[in-house]
Design a protein around this motif. Structure first.
Motif, short mmCIF file in Angstrom:
data_model
loop_
_atom_site.label_atom_id
_atom_site.label_comp_id
_atom_site.label_asym_id
_atom_site.label_seq_id
_atom_site.Cartn_x
_atom_site.Cartn_y
_atom_site.Cartn_z
N CYS A 1 -9.51 -5.43 -10.94
CA CYS A 1 -10.57 -5.98 -10.10
C CYS A 1 -11.47 -6.93 -10.89
CB CYS A 1 -11.41 -4.85 -9.48
SG CYS A 1 -10.54 -3.91 -8.22
N VAL B 1 -7.77 4.79 -12.55
CA VAL B 1 -8.99 4.13 -12.07
C VAL B 1 -9.45 3.06 -13.06
CG1 VAL B 1 -11.42 4.50 -11.49
CG2 VAL B 1 -9.69 6.10 -10.65
N ARG C 1 0.84 -1.20 0.00
CA ARG C 1 0.00 0.00 0.00
C ARG C 1 0.87 1.24 0.00
NH1 ARG C 1 -2.16 0.71 5.32
NH2 ARG C 1 -0.09 1.60 5.55
N ARG D 1 -2.38 11.69 -2.52
CA ARG D 1 -2.16 10.50 -1.70
C ARG D 1 -3.46 9.69 -1.55
NH1 ARG D 1 1.40 9.25 1.98
NH2 ARG D 1 0.82 7.76 3.55
N GLU D 2 -4.57 10.39 -1.39
CA GLU D 2 -5.86 9.73 -1.17
C GLU D 2 -6.24 8.82 -2.34
OE1 GLU D 2 -5.41 13.19 1.35
OE2 GLU D 2 -5.38 13.06 -0.84
N LEU D 3 -5.87 9.21 -3.55
CA LEU D 3 -6.14 8.36 -4.71
C LEU D 3 -5.41 7.03 -4.55
CD1 LEU D 3 -7.39 7.84 -7.50
CD2 LEU D 3 -5.35 8.92 -8.50
N GLU E 1 -4.38 5.64 -1.80
CA GLU E 1 -4.96 4.89 -0.68
C GLU E 1 -6.24 4.18 -1.09
OE1 GLU E 1 -5.26 7.96 2.26
OE2 GLU E 1 -3.16 7.75 2.87
N GLN E 2 -7.07 4.88 -1.85
CA GLN E 2 -8.33 4.26 -2.29
C GLN E 2 -8.08 3.14 -3.32
OE1 GLN E 2 -11.50 4.58 -1.11
NE2 GLN E 2 -10.39 5.70 0.48
N ILE E 3 -7.11 3.34 -4.20
CA ILE E 3 -6.76 2.30 -5.18
C ILE E 3 -6.30 1.05 -4.42
CG2 ILE E 3 -5.13 1.67 -7.00
CD1 ILE E 3 -7.18 3.62 -8.04
N VAL F 1 0.92 4.05 -2.90
CA VAL F 1 0.63 5.46 -2.60
C VAL F 1 1.80 6.33 -3.05
CG1 VAL F 1 0.32 7.13 -0.72
CG2 VAL F 1 -0.97 4.99 -0.72
N LYS G 1 -6.96 0.16 -1.37
CA LYS G 1 -8.10 -0.42 -0.65
C LYS G 1 -8.98 -1.24 -1.58
CE LYS G 1 -11.88 1.07 2.35
NZ LYS G 1 -12.55 2.24 2.95
N GLN G 2 -9.24 -0.73 -2.76
CA GLN G 2 -10.10 -1.43 -3.72
C GLN G 2 -9.43 -2.70 -4.26
OE1 GLN G 2 -13.34 -0.83 -4.55
NE2 GLN G 2 -13.19 0.65 -2.89
#
Length: 106
Positions: A73, A66, A17, A31-33, A35-37, A21, A39-40
């Motif tokens: 996924c 994305v 992770r 950074r949030e992008l 983190e979300q990537i 990041v 997580k997904q």
């Protein structure tokens, strides 16, 4: 005092992770992008696939990142579905070969 230690799998997930990041930030995205990537994607192996994409393609938009995450996924979901179908097929074939069990007699 309760001290919880991370398992090896949790440490590996955390390292991947952080690497993901960092790679997203180096491309100029928040950074949030990243983190979300992470997580997904959910697994270090999936994050490795994303990292390979980021390092080799160097996408210029968040939409491309994305889109790749969604493709990874989808591949994972397809693999899970294939494995479930193979297991169901193996059980069905076993049932055909061996029958439903011993027949009861009165």
């Amino acid at each position: 005092m309760w001290v919880q230690t991370m398992t090896e799998n949790q440490m590996e997930w955390s390292r991947k992770r952080d690497e993901l990041v960092s790679a997203v930030k180096q491309l100029g995205f928040p950074r949030e992008l990243g983190e979300q990537i992470a997580k997904q994607l959910g697994s270090p192996k999936a994050m490795d696939r994303m990292l390979a994409y980021l390092y080799n393609v160097k996408p210029r938009t968040a939409e491309l990142i994305v889109d790749e995450m969604l493709a990874i996924c989808s591949d994972i979901d397809n693999w899970h579905n294939k494995k479930a179908a193979e297991e169901a097929n193996a059980r069905y074939n076993q049932m055909l070969y061996y029958g439903l069990g011993a027949e009861e007699t009165d």
